[in-house]
Design an enzyme around this catalytic site. Structure first.
Site, short mmCIF file in Angstrom:
data_model
loop_
_atom_site.label_atom_id
_atom_site.label_comp_id
_atom_site.label_asym_id
_atom_site.label_seq_id
_atom_site.Cartn_x
_atom_site.Cartn_y
_atom_site.Cartn_z
N HIS A 35 -12.85 0.18 -0.83
CA HIS A 35 -11.94 1.24 -0.39
C HIS A 35 -12.07 2.40 -1.38
O HIS A 35 -12.37 2.19 -2.55
CB HIS A 35 -10.52 0.65 -0.42
CG HIS A 35 -9.45 1.54 0.12
ND1 HIS A 35 -8.87 2.54 -0.63
CD2 HIS A 35 -8.82 1.57 1.31
CE1 HIS A 35 -7.94 3.14 0.09
NE2 HIS A 35 -7.89 2.57 1.28
N GLN A 84 -5.90 -6.30 0.35
CA GLN A 84 -6.01 -6.95 1.66
C GLN A 84 -6.01 -8.46 1.58
O GLN A 84 -6.07 -9.14 2.61
CB GLN A 84 -7.28 -6.47 2.38
CG GLN A 84 -7.30 -5.00 2.70
CD GLN A 84 -6.24 -4.59 3.73
OE1 GLN A 84 -5.66 -5.42 4.43
NE2 GLN A 84 -5.98 -3.30 3.83
N LYS A 90 1.60 -4.06 2.35
CA LYS A 90 0.67 -4.82 3.19
C LYS A 90 1.04 -6.29 3.19
O LYS A 90 0.38 -7.11 3.81
CB LYS A 90 -0.76 -4.65 2.67
CG LYS A 90 -1.24 -3.19 2.74
CD LYS A 90 -2.67 -3.08 2.27
CE LYS A 90 -3.06 -1.66 1.93
NZ LYS A 90 -3.11 -0.76 3.07
N ASP A 131 -9.44 -5.63 -6.53
CA ASP A 131 -8.57 -4.93 -5.59
C ASP A 131 -8.11 -5.98 -4.57
O ASP A 131 -8.88 -6.38 -3.69
CB ASP A 131 -9.37 -3.79 -4.93
CG ASP A 131 -8.59 -3.13 -3.79
OD1 ASP A 131 -7.52 -3.65 -3.40
OD2 ASP A 131 -9.07 -2.10 -3.29
N CYS A 154 -10.68 4.90 4.95
CA CYS A 154 -10.83 5.17 3.51
C CYS A 154 -11.95 4.32 2.93
O CYS A 154 -11.84 3.82 1.79
CB CYS A 154 -9.53 4.94 2.74
SG CYS A 154 -8.18 5.94 3.33
N1 C6P Z 1 -5.81 0.45 2.96
C1 C6P Z 1 -5.90 0.62 5.35
O1 C6P Z 1 -5.49 1.02 6.45
P1 C6P Z 1 -2.36 1.75 -1.25
O2 C6P Z 1 -2.52 2.93 -0.37
O3 C6P Z 1 -2.38 2.11 -2.70
O4 C6P Z 1 -1.22 0.87 -0.90
O5 C6P Z 1 -3.65 0.80 -0.98
C2 C6P Z 1 -4.92 1.34 -1.10
C3 C6P Z 1 -5.94 0.32 -0.71
C4 C6P Z 1 -6.76 -0.20 -1.68
N2 C6P Z 1 -7.65 -1.17 -1.39
C5 C6P Z 1 -7.78 -1.65 -0.15
C6 C6P Z 1 -8.78 -2.73 0.10
C7 C6P Z 1 -7.00 -1.14 0.87
O6 C6P Z 1 -7.13 -1.62 2.10
C8 C6P Z 1 -6.06 -0.11 0.60
C9 C6P Z 1 -5.24 0.50 1.69
C10 C6P Z 1 -5.11 0.93 4.12
O7 C6P Z 1 -6.93 -0.05 5.26
C11 C6P Z 1 -4.78 2.39 4.04
S1 C6P Z 1 -6.20 3.40 3.79
#
Ligand code: C6P
Length: 418
Positions: free
Chosen positions: A135, A215, A238, A212, A376
């Protein structure tokens, strides 16, 4: 337990996942005149009643600043905030609460490590190894620190199935690799990476490993000590908690020698115009008034998840993913992007030449929420030669009916564009 802590679920773990749907009020509504089928959980999942109750209780009765006041409300808020930290620590099996830093989410957690550790550890000629499936949150913070320090960002390739090429990853690990930053589960492909193997290889090469976990947390029980990772970043929203709260797990020995990320109140012991002395962990990294209600809600979310049998969740989500993949492939021109052998509940796809945004708009009219775009993860789109995908992503409360509704919506799209 503090006055505002939610009651954890008691008794045997919940195995009847379908029955949990009732816990999520957000699911039980009409959208565009149709019952909602919510399949955008990788972007943000719905909150269950115990989490919503915990938030309301915190805001209604215990709202005050933490660690600052001697009055009753401040002490209740502090207990709730710290109580949640302890429950999150236990949930991911960190060794100590000093290793649990509250952040705004995964993005801030990674920026914290990239800026603080990266800024002090990296120098010209050093490398940060990531993967092609990351991401943007696990790419751009490293690019920023590489620009500052003269280090280089190196992406490990992925295969046609969307799996990490582990041999190539290993070849790219050299004595120059100081940091490895890798996703546990890809948001754009659903791939589950062989994390323990990657961490062992990275450590053998002398690198520090950040995971990270954005997910992964909603789909599996994560044990940071069993993984042996140095950092693990995740977001509350999430995993059935609200937005604006997340966690950075960090190994205490590393956090201890890292400089603060932001300056302000709470992160200091003493301040004078000559010098300031940093607070102890984890407060050194929690400058300013924190998101107390978010932290309490995340504590309630881990209580909720702690009461569920994750084998049942995995089985349920796996069956849904298989079913959704089958239903999708019945449609003319359907192509699944990401066919890894180990996947969590993400189905990314294209349908003929229909633009993903059109698909999203058409199924939305049928009450079906999916995400469309590059998610993203632009390097993933580039790797697979598509500008965007449509993505259905599953949570423990989704059903086969949700999938049928998606399939029906996509058929409509095919008819419209025929
Ligand atoms: N992905 C998606 O629709 P934040 O925004 O900080 O809570 O998470 C960012 C992020 C980082 N790593 C991974 C693997 C992610 O999936 C995400 C967030 C969302 O897939 C929004 S782009």
């Amino acid at each position: 337990m503090s006055a505002s802590a939610p009651a954890p679920r008691r008794g045997a773990p919940i195995t009847d996942i379908a029955s949990l749907r009732a816990d999520f009020p957000g699911l039980h509504q009409q959208v565009r005149g149709k019952p909602l089928a919510y399949l955008d959980n990788a972007a943000s999942s719905q909150c269950p009643v115990p989490v919503l109750d915990a938030m309301l209780r915190q805001q209604k009765m215990n709202h005050a600043n933490v660690h600052r006041g001697v009055h009753e409300l401040s002490s209740r808020a502090t207990d709730a905030y710290e109580g949640a930290r302890e429950r999150i620590r236990a949930y991911i099996n960190a060794a100590s609460g000093t290793e649990i830093v509250y952040t705004r989410g995964t993005t801030e957690s990674i920026n914290l490590v990239a800026s603080s550790l990266g800024g002090s550890l990296l120098g010209a000629g050093d490398e940060v190894l990531v993967t092609e499936m990351e991401h943007h949150s696990n790419i751009v913070p490293w690019q920023l620190v590489c620009e500052r320090t003269g280090a280089r960002l190196v992406p490990a390739p992925i295969t046609e199935r969307g799996e990490l090429d582990v041999d190539a990853f290993e070849r790219l690990l050299t004595e120059r690799t100081r940091i490895v930053a890798v996703g546990h589960v890809s948001n754009a492909l659903g791939t589950i990476n062989p994390l323990r193997e990657l961490i062992d290889k990275a450590h053998a090469a002398g690198a520090v490993v950040l995971v990270d976990g954005a997910q992964a947390m909603p789909h599996m029980r994560v044990d940071v000590r069993a993984l042996d990772c140095d950092f693990y970043a995740f977001s509350g929203h999430k995993m059935y908690a609200p937005t604006g709260i997340g966690v950075l797990y960090g190994r205490e020995t590393l956090l201890d020698r890292m400089p603060p990320y932001q300056g302000g109140g709470e992160m200091i012991l003493t301040v004078s115009f000559d010098r300031s002395v940093w607070n102890s962990l984890p407060y050194k990294f929690e400058a300013g008034t924190p998101n107390v209600t978010g932290a309490v809600a995340l504590g309630a979310a881990v209580d909720y998840l702690g009461g569920i049998d994750f084998d049942a969740v995995t089985e349920h989500e796996r069956a849904l993913l298989d079913y959704a993949s089958e239903r999708l492939l019945e449609l003319d021109g359907a192509r699944i992007i990401g066919t890894a052998r180990h996947k969590a509940g993400v189905l990314s796809f294209v349908l003929g030449s229909i633009h993903a945004h059109d698909l999203g708009t058409i199924v939305d009219r049928e009450g079906v929420a999916i995400r469309t775009g590059h998610h993203c993860a632009m390097p993933v789109m580039e790797r697979f030669g598509v500008p965007a995908t449509a993505r259905a992503s599953f949570a423990l409360y989704n059903s086969r009916e949700d999938v049928d509704r998606l399939a029906a919506g996509l058929r409509k799209a095919l008819e419209i564009f025929a």
